[in-house]
Design a protein around this motif. Structure first.
Motif, PDB file in Angstrom:
ATOM      1  N   ILE A  12      96.277  51.936  21.736  1.00 18.48           N
ATOM      2  CA  ILE A  12      95.418  50.900  21.169  1.00 18.48           C
ATOM      3  C   ILE A  12      94.120  51.552  20.713  1.00 18.48           C
ATOM      4  CG2 ILE A  12      94.186  48.744  21.618  1.00 18.48           C
ATOM      5  CD1 ILE A  12      96.195  48.263  23.918  1.00 18.48           C
ATOM      6  N   ALA A  13      93.777  51.372  19.442  1.00 24.55           N
ATOM      7  CA  ALA A  13      92.508  51.905  18.934  1.00 24.55           C
ATOM      8  C   ALA A  13      91.394  50.923  19.284  1.00 24.55           C
ATOM      9  CB  ALA A  13      92.587  52.108  17.436  1.00 24.55           C
ATOM     10  N   GLY A  14      90.295  51.434  19.766  1.00 28.96           N
ATOM     11  CA  GLY A  14      89.161  50.583  20.115  1.00 28.96           C
ATOM     12  C   GLY A  14      88.338  51.228  21.210  1.00 28.96           C
ATOM     13  N   THR A  15      87.503  50.416  21.839  1.00 22.13           N
ATOM     14  CA  THR A  15      86.692  50.918  22.943  1.00 22.13           C
ATOM     15  C   THR A  15      86.793  49.969  24.124  1.00 22.13           C
ATOM     16  OG1 THR A  15      84.524  51.798  23.552  1.00 22.13           O
ATOM     17  CG2 THR A  15      84.529  49.855  22.136  1.00 22.13           C
ATOM     18  N   MET A  16      86.934  50.533  25.305  1.00 23.86           N
ATOM     19  CA  MET A  16      87.140  49.734  26.512  1.00 23.86           C
ATOM     20  C   MET A  16      85.811  49.300  27.114  1.00 23.86           C
ATOM     21  SD  MET A  16      89.318  50.651  29.944  1.00 23.86           S
ATOM     22  CE  MET A  16      90.871  50.666  29.078  1.00 23.86           C
ATOM     23  N   VAL A  17      85.767  48.043  27.543  1.00 23.37           N
ATOM     24  CA  VAL A  17      84.605  47.519  28.260  1.00 23.37           C
ATOM     25  C   VAL A  17      84.673  48.080  29.681  1.00 23.37           C
ATOM     26  CG1 VAL A  17      83.478  45.433  29.127  1.00 23.37           C
ATOM     27  CG2 VAL A  17      84.595  45.409  26.876  1.00 23.37           C
ATOM     28  N   ASP A  18      83.670  48.879  30.048  1.00 25.91           N
ATOM     29  CA  ASP A  18      83.693  49.465  31.387  1.00 25.91           C
ATOM     30  C   ASP A  18      82.572  48.938  32.274  1.00 25.91           C
ATOM     31  OD1 ASP A  18      81.594  50.773  30.190  1.00 25.91           O
ATOM     32  OD2 ASP A  18      82.336  52.783  30.566  1.00 25.91           O
ATOM     33  N   GLY A  30      82.822  35.983  27.409  1.00 22.25           N
ATOM     34  CA  GLY A  30      84.082  35.956  28.144  1.00 22.25           C
ATOM     35  C   GLY A  30      84.773  37.289  28.261  1.00 22.25           C
ATOM     36  N   LEU A  31      84.087  38.362  27.855  1.00 19.98           N
ATOM     37  CA  LEU A  31      84.688  39.691  28.004  1.00 19.98           C
ATOM     38  C   LEU A  31      84.822  40.036  29.480  1.00 19.98           C
ATOM     39  CD1 LEU A  31      82.776  41.666  25.239  1.00 19.98           C
ATOM     40  CD2 LEU A  31      85.116  40.798  25.150  1.00 19.98           C
ATOM     41  N   LYS A  32      85.812  40.858  29.789  1.00 16.87           N
ATOM     42  CA  LYS A  32      86.056  41.325  31.152  1.00 16.87           C
ATOM     43  C   LYS A  32      86.113  42.850  31.149  1.00 16.87           C
ATOM     44  CE  LYS A  32      86.992  37.144  32.729  1.00 16.87           C
ATOM     45  NZ  LYS A  32      85.992  36.408  33.442  1.00 16.87           N
ATOM     46  N   VAL A  33      85.728  43.455  32.270  1.00 17.51           N
ATOM     47  CA  VAL A  33      85.873  44.905  32.404  1.00 17.51           C
ATOM     48  C   VAL A  33      87.348  45.242  32.196  1.00 17.51           C
ATOM     49  CG1 VAL A  33      85.731  46.845  34.014  1.00 17.51           C
ATOM     50  CG2 VAL A  33      83.862  45.172  33.893  1.00 17.51           C
ATOM     51  N   GLY A  34      87.590  46.242  31.367  1.00 20.28           N
ATOM     52  CA  GLY A  34      88.958  46.640  31.038  1.00 20.28           C
ATOM     53  C   GLY A  34      89.432  46.121  29.695  1.00 20.28           C
ATOM     54  N   ASP A  35      88.759  45.096  29.154  1.00 16.30           N
ATOM     55  CA  ASP A  35      89.105  44.619  27.812  1.00 16.30           C
ATOM     56  C   ASP A  35      88.881  45.743  26.803  1.00 16.30           C
ATOM     57  OD1 ASP A  35      89.659  42.094  28.776  1.00 16.30           O
ATOM     58  OD2 ASP A  35      87.906  41.137  27.892  1.00 16.30           O
ATOM     59  N   ILE A  36      89.628  45.711  25.726  1.00 17.31           N
ATOM     60  CA  ILE A  36      89.483  46.694  24.666  1.00 17.31           C
ATOM     61  C   ILE A  36      89.033  45.961  23.409  1.00 17.31           C
ATOM     62  CG2 ILE A  36      90.620  48.465  23.271  1.00 17.31           C
ATOM     63  CD1 ILE A  36      92.711  48.579  25.639  1.00 17.31           C
ATOM     64  N   ILE A  37      87.830  46.287  22.934  1.00 22.70           N
ATOM     65  CA  ILE A  37      87.329  45.710  21.689  1.00 22.70           C
ATOM     66  C   ILE A  37      87.890  46.561  20.560  1.00 22.70           C
ATOM     67  CG2 ILE A  37      85.296  45.087  20.335  1.00 22.70           C
ATOM     68  CD1 ILE A  37      83.759  44.981  23.046  1.00 22.70           C
TER      69      ILE A  37
END
Length: 85
Positions: A12-18, A30-37
């Motif tokens: 998956i191309a993107g950046t992970m919410v850490d 509503g973003l969660k840690v581990g989501d990928i934008i």
């Protein structure tokens, strides 16, 4: 960075919410840690730097559409949300 490599290994191309800060725009969206934008306003992201560059183009209180992938075990959930800068 390591986060981008981890995301790319999943295909998956993107950046992970850490990290999220309570009460800040990402959490409110509503973003969660581990989501990928994966995209901002439909423009694909390849890195965290690209995310910051895209968001820097918007002023305070502007609403910005994001495309997000959320991993649940082996499933990938697709969601669109908005973040108010």
């Amino acid at each position: 960075g390591e986060v981008e490599r981890s995301v790319q290994r999943r295909g998956i191309a993107g950046t992970m919410v850490d990290n999220l800060i309570h009460g800040m725009p990402g959490e409110q969206a509503g973003l969660k840690v581990g989501d990928i934008i994966t995209a901002v306003v439909g423009r694909p992201l390849e890195s965290r730097d690209a995310l910051f560059r895209e968001l820097a183009a918007y002023g305070p209180n502007e609403v910005v559409p994001l495309s997000v992938r959320r991993l649940r075990g082996t499933d990938v959930l697709v969601a669109d949300t908005t973040v108010k800068i």
